[in-house]
Design an enzyme around this catalytic site. Structure first.
Site, PDB file in Angstrom:
ATOM      1  N   CYS A  93     -43.213 -36.317  59.973  1.00 35.14           N
ATOM      2  CA  CYS A  93     -41.882 -35.953  59.494  1.00 35.14           C
ATOM      3  C   CYS A  93     -41.895 -34.465  59.165  1.00 35.14           C
ATOM      4  O   CYS A  93     -42.784 -33.991  58.452  1.00 35.14           O
ATOM      5  CB  CYS A  93     -41.539 -36.771  58.246  1.00 35.14           C
ATOM      6  N   CYS A 116     -44.205 -42.916  70.082  1.00 39.67           N
ATOM      7  CA  CYS A 116     -44.711 -44.233  69.702  1.00 39.67           C
ATOM      8  C   CYS A 116     -44.878 -44.222  68.183  1.00 39.67           C
ATOM      9  O   CYS A 116     -45.787 -43.582  67.653  1.00 39.67           O
ATOM     10  CB  CYS A 116     -46.037 -44.439  70.422  1.00 39.67           C
TER      11      CYS A 116
END
Length: 128
Positions: A93, A116
């Site tokens: 993130c 993924c």
């Protein structure tokens, strides 16, 4: 353990903490979003940063939620990962540095990418 780690442990479940803060991986085909077809935006479970749009989600057969693109340039950061004797690209993130998963160059067009991502790192906010 740092004060920040303790704060994350209080906010996250043990599975979320292990994946997002300690870079673990959930077993394939076990995450709540692996087969999810709901429409919405996937956010970081740690900080709420918007990461992926369900419109870019597809079934890669890998057992983890897979996306062919990120929501915006502010969504994720990419880092070299040479753990486990492999060369991969880790996805985190961009806002809080939570480990999300990895990106591979075997996805569908138009990007050719496969993000993924661990379900435990995501929070789907459905469109109404």
């Amino acid at each position: 353990m740092t004060d920040k780690d303790e704060q994350w442990q209080q906010k996250l479940t043990p599975e979320q903490f292990n994946i997002c803060r300690l870079k673990a991986t959930e077993p394939p085909f076990t995450g709540k979003y692996a087969d999810c077809k709901k429409d919405g935006i996937y956010h970081c479970i740690c900080c709420g940063n918007p990461l992926f749009d369900s419109a870019t989600k597809y079934d890669s057969g890998s057992g983890w939620p897979s996306f062919w693109d990120v929501l915006s340039e502010q969504s994720v950061a990419e880092h070299a990962d040479v753990s486990h004797g492999m060369r991969r690209v880790e996805v985190t993130c961009k806002s809080c540095d939570a480990h999300l998963g990895h990106v591979f160059e075997d996805g569908p067009q138009p990007t050719g990418l496969r993000y993924c991502i661990n379900s435990a790192a995501l929070d789907l906010k459905e469109r109404s």
